[in-house]
Write an enzyme that holds these catalytic residues in place. Sequence first.
Site, PDB file in Angstrom:
ATOM      1  N   ALA A   1       1.200  -1.180  -0.166  1.00 26.91           N
ATOM      2  CA  ALA A   1      -0.317   0.348   0.412  1.00 26.91           C
ATOM      3  C   ALA A   1       0.666   1.154  -0.310  1.00 26.91           C
ATOM      4  CB  ALA A   1      -0.882  -0.118   0.984  1.00 26.91           C
ATOM      5  N   ASP A   2       0.494   2.392  -0.246  1.00 29.40           N
ATOM      6  CA  ASP A   2       1.018   3.740  -0.447  1.00 29.40           C
ATOM      7  C   ASP A   2       0.031   4.873  -0.891  1.00 29.40           C
ATOM      8  OD1 ASP A   2       3.942   4.556  -0.525  1.00 29.40           O
ATOM      9  OD2 ASP A   2       2.364   6.248  -2.417  1.00 29.40           O
ATOM     10  N   THR A   3       0.387   5.699   0.586  1.00 29.06           N
ATOM     11  CA  THR A   3      -0.561   7.013   0.257  1.00 29.06           C
ATOM     12  C   THR A   3       0.428   8.122   0.152  1.00 29.06           C
ATOM     13  OG1 THR A   3      -2.028   5.594   2.281  1.00 29.06           O
ATOM     14  CG2 THR A   3      -2.567   8.298   1.839  1.00 29.06           C
TER      15      THR A   3
END
Length: 201
Positions: free
Chosen positions: A78-80
């Site tokens: 995941a990445d934000t």
Amino acid sequence: MQLVLASSSPRRQALIHSLGLKLPIRIVSPEVDEQVEADWAPRQIVEQLSLRKARASSRQIAQSGQAAGEAPSLIVGADTIVVLDGEVMGKPVDEADAKRMLGRLQGRAHEVYSGIACINTGDGREVVASRMTQVWMKPMAADRIARYVASGEPMDKAGSYAIQGIGAALVNRIDGCYFNVVGMSLSLLSELLSEFQVEVI
């Protein structure tokens, strides 16, 4: 099957555990190059970085030697990112940078994009998607921003705030998934897991 979270983020680890999945969960913290092309759109950035993290974890697992006959792993990366006026705002480099970011965000709306990638190590199948949440920040005087930065909370957060912490006091409203702003949309994750026959509900 075991679920492998390709993230050292305590927030994402807590979110994964909150689902109460009936399979073992393993944490792997991959080292990945987070440089991206200047012309990439926000969705492309978070989706490609999520995929890099998941692929790097898959390689780590392969190198550590999966036992013969052992069930495959389902890897989640995941990445934000926080985006204001088309500019990606990463983690602050110091307190002055955090104050600068918050000063730009205050009283305005911005977007938070989170990408999720899932890889089945058994057959190599990859699925990746992303969500966007719009966040409106309250107007903030410089002294309020300084007090928040002094708390230390903004220092390892994209955009220099944590909606799940005391930074919630700075947020006026959101449009979209709250958990997306925390770091991983549980709604999107549940949809992706179901494609690998892992049902949350």
